[in-house]
Scaffold this motif. Structure first.
Motif, mmCIF file in Angstrom:
data_model
loop_
_atom_site.group_PDB
_atom_site.id
_atom_site.type_symbol
_atom_site.label_atom_id
_atom_site.label_comp_id
_atom_site.label_asym_id
_atom_site.label_seq_id
_atom_site.Cartn_x
_atom_site.Cartn_y
_atom_site.Cartn_z
ATOM 1 N N GLY A 1 21.375 9.952 12.340
ATOM 2 C CA GLY A 1 22.355 10.619 13.321
ATOM 3 C C GLY A 1 23.165 9.539 14.233
ATOM 4 N N CYS A 2 23.488 8.542 13.737
ATOM 5 C CA CYS A 2 24.131 7.579 14.340
ATOM 6 C C CYS A 2 25.790 7.860 14.216
ATOM 7 N N THR A 3 26.557 7.330 15.205
ATOM 8 C CA THR A 3 27.980 7.318 14.968
ATOM 9 C C THR A 3 28.496 6.100 15.319
ATOM 10 N N ASN A 4 29.698 5.845 14.913
ATOM 11 C CA ASN A 4 30.574 4.605 15.234
ATOM 12 C C ASN A 4 29.545 3.262 14.987
ATOM 13 N N SER A 5 29.001 3.158 13.915
ATOM 14 C CA SER A 5 28.165 1.971 13.766
ATOM 15 C C SER A 5 28.354 1.216 12.471
ATOM 16 N N ILE A 6 27.779 0.027 12.625
ATOM 17 C CA ILE A 6 28.110 -0.846 11.528
ATOM 18 C C ILE A 6 26.984 -1.695 11.097
ATOM 19 N N ILE A 7 26.687 -1.723 9.646
ATOM 20 C CA ILE A 7 25.848 -2.801 9.023
ATOM 21 C C ILE A 7 26.670 -3.695 8.313
ATOM 22 N N ASP A 8 26.547 -4.942 8.667
ATOM 23 C CA ASP A 8 27.296 -5.884 7.924
ATOM 24 C C ASP A 8 26.785 -7.326 7.645
ATOM 25 N N SER A 9 26.867 -7.696 6.344
ATOM 26 C CA SER A 9 26.377 -9.066 6.077
ATOM 27 C C SER A 9 25.091 -9.008 6.010
ATOM 28 N N ILE A 10 24.267 -8.202 6.030
ATOM 29 C CA ILE A 10 22.774 -8.305 5.930
ATOM 30 C C ILE A 10 22.293 -8.540 4.454
ATOM 31 N N THR A 11 21.185 -9.034 4.564
ATOM 32 C CA THR A 11 20.631 -9.364 3.202
ATOM 33 C C THR A 11 19.126 -8.559 3.058
ATOM 34 N N VAL A 12 18.818 -7.743 2.131
ATOM 35 C CA VAL A 12 17.690 -6.952 1.827
ATOM 36 C C VAL A 12 17.128 -7.350 0.597
ATOM 37 N N ASP A 13 15.786 -7.850 0.710
ATOM 38 C CA ASP A 13 15.010 -7.830 -0.468
ATOM 39 C C ASP A 13 13.761 -7.264 -0.384
ATOM 40 N N CYS B 1 22.783 11.541 8.150
ATOM 41 C CA CYS B 1 23.150 12.538 9.034
ATOM 42 C C CYS B 1 23.982 11.841 10.045
ATOM 43 N N CYS B 2 25.004 10.747 9.666
ATOM 44 C CA CYS B 2 25.537 9.932 10.565
ATOM 45 C C CYS B 2 27.296 10.196 9.988
ATOM 46 N N ARG B 3 27.757 9.873 11.262
ATOM 47 C CA ARG B 3 29.295 9.664 11.244
ATOM 48 C C ARG B 3 30.035 8.437 11.504
ATOM 49 N N ASP B 4 31.181 7.980 10.729
ATOM 50 C CA ASP B 4 31.799 6.746 11.205
ATOM 51 C C ASP B 4 30.850 5.700 10.976
ATOM 52 N N VAL B 5 30.405 5.455 9.884
ATOM 53 C CA VAL B 5 29.569 4.239 9.630
ATOM 54 C C VAL B 5 30.086 3.392 8.308
ATOM 55 N N ARG B 6 29.983 2.150 8.806
ATOM 56 C CA ARG B 6 30.726 1.075 7.879
ATOM 57 C C ARG B 6 29.505 0.193 7.199
ATOM 58 N N VAL B 7 29.046 0.175 5.877
ATOM 59 C CA VAL B 7 28.261 -0.889 5.486
ATOM 60 C C VAL B 7 28.955 -1.850 4.476
#
Length: 505
Positions: free
Chosen positions: A207-219, A229-235
């Motif tokens: 349910g998040c809006t106008n949010s960014i997930i950038d340059s993270i590393t997940v292992d 359920c999000c809007r305007d999200v960039r990964v």
């Protein structure tokens, strides 16, 4: 040591008004030890509270090893994990205390417990504006759990029993389910951090809006990045290794107690993989022997539509590299409308099942009366696939009462093992109406390049399907496909059943 930590991440702080206006709150000034033994979450939460009273600010974890239960962020709070910082999720079975309790509402009839409940996270925010988690530090979800009680009350009518009456949910109280959970947040940012063993969900937005997930590393050994359920999200620019579950997945669940469309989502310049957990971070890239429940192999894929109650609109997946994973899977199964999805400029190396697939089904894990969903206007363009399993070509699979509509594949090059037999060519794959999004139930398909069934409007242009071993199957098999064009293939390479209005050549 503190000065070195401050210098690390200066570039990330330049653009943060909270830092300039409200200052820095070093957790060591509030009693955090960072020795890996002391439980530091009380001190860290005290620093967060001080920043909140000041109207916002940056809470700094300098280099050190911080043992922690839940940390809750609020408006205009930035959590900065400096280089050399390890934030370790404590284990309630070992350490005194526990994670914040799950929310008191009871909406998880149509999705798993963990998809709904966010307060039982290592780092979380609920309803916050301009909240950030940044830095070159490591989040180690060592004490988080990987399983939850699952979905409850399927098909229940009347009164729903309180959570306190469910032994499985009682057992979850005090446990941590995810590394990062952001719920109903606006202008959220997660950047540069590394997550090892992130629990059931490593980084989860609902349910998040106008949010960014950038340059993270997940292992991790469950889900990597979930957008629900999000809007305007960039990964963007993320690297996700998730052999046991989805790498990057977009959902539209019923976790907010109502159908909410997931729209305007961009996933770009990311890498996903399914190597052994931890082996991407240590650089060894060991192959995983995980086989999943269908005994096919690892997951780690990019997927759109695990839950689809609210639907999807305007989704772009581009410029990504996927290695040793399941392919890219798109579709709807729980109602909702999926439309205007573009997948472009993708490299898929050694996919363990179908490289590209669009699926429409009618599981309908949703309120009574929910209509079967709609899947339309999906585009795949400029995609290279190598090392594919010959049993599993690309494809589109609808259902008779809800065919997939208007799908196109262009500039697609697939190299697979081939080796299909004449017996394989005669197979009629299972057709299940009420299933999840996964298509492994179909088994080996009767085409070596592309399989389509229950489709209205299919276009293949500039597509090439190569096999390493001779294959007795046709390149393309179409069953109940009506309308469209197949370019670059002779009629002898295509088998049509119950189809009309397909232009060939």
């Amino acid at each position: 040591m503190i000065r070195r930590s401050l210098l690390t991440g200066v570039a990330a702080l330049i653009a943060l008004p909270a830092f300039a206006a409200n200052g820095l709150f070093n957790v060591r000034d509030f009693g955090a030890r960072g020795d890996g033994v002391t439980l530091d979450s009380p001190a860290i939460n005290t620093a967060i509270a001080a920043a909140r009273r000041a109207g916002g600010g940056t809470v700094l974890l300098p280099a050190g090893h911080y043992l922690s239960f839940s940390l809750r962020l609020f408006d205009h709070i930035t959590l900065l994990l400096a280089e050399g910082c390890v934030l370790e999720a404590a284990n309630p079975a070992i350490h005194t205390g526990g994670y914040d309790l799950a929310e008191a509402d009871l909406p998880e009839q149509f999705q798993d417990f963990g998809i709904t409940q966010f307060h039982c996270s290592l780092i979380y925010a609920d309803g916050a504006d301009h909240v950030s988690i940044i830095g070159r530090g490591l989040i180690h979800g060592k004490g988080l759990v990987r399983e939850d009680p699952g979905a409850r009350w399927h098909g229940a009518t009347g009164w729903i029993a309180p959570r306190s009456a469910d032994p499985k949910e009682i057992a979850t109280q005090g446990q941590g389910l995810r590394a990062i959970g952001l719920k109903n947040c606006r202008n959220a940012l997660v950047r540069d951090v590394t997550i090892l063993e992130g629990g059931h969900f490593a980084c989860h937005l609902l349910g998040c809006t106008n949010s960014i997930i950038d340059s993270i590393t997940v292992d991790t050994n469950r889900d990597g990045i979930d957008i629900d359920c999000c809007r305007d999200v960039r990964v963007t620019g993320c690297r996700v290794n998730a052999p046991h579950d989805d790498g990057i997945v977009v959902k539209s669940s019923y976790a907010l107690g109502r159908p909410v469309i997931c729209e305007n989502i961009i996933i770009s310049h990311c890498q996903t993989s399914g190597f052994e957990t931890g082996s991407v971070l240590d650089g060894s890239y060991r192959l995983s022997d995980y086989r999943s429940v269908d005994d096919i192999g690892v997951l780690g894929r990019i997927k759109l539509g695990t839950e689809s109650n609210g639907g999807f609109r305007n989704i772009l997946i581009s410029d990504c590299l996927c290695e040793n994973t399941r392919g890219i899977l798109v579709g709807v199964v729980d109602g909702g409308v999926l439309e205007d999805v573009v997948v472009s400029n993708i490299i898929l190396r050694n996919p363990v099942n179908h490289p590209l697939f669009v699926r429409q089904a009618a599981r309908l894990r949703a309120p009574a009366g929910t209509a079967v969903g709609t899947c339309r206007r999906v585009r795949f363009d400029n995609i290279d696939v190598s090392g594919a399993d010959g049993r599993y070509p690309c494809g589109v699979q609808g259902i008779p009462d809800a065919p997939v509509m208007d799908v196109s594949f262009s500039k697609l090059h697939v190299v697979s093992a081939g080796g299909g037999t004449a017996e394989d060519a005669t197979r009629t794959p299972k057709e299940k109406r009420e299933t999840s999004l996964e298509v492994s139930f179909m088994g080996p398909l009767p085409a070596y390049g592309f399989y389509g069934r229950n489709v209205r409007g299919l276009n293949l242009r500039d597509c090439q399907f190569d096999v390493e071993k001779a294959d007795a199957r046709p390149a393309i098999v179409l069953d109940d496909v009506k309308g469209g064009r197949i370019e670059g293939f002779a009629a002898s390479q295509i088998v049509q059943k119950n189809g009309t209005d397909i232009a060939i050549g």
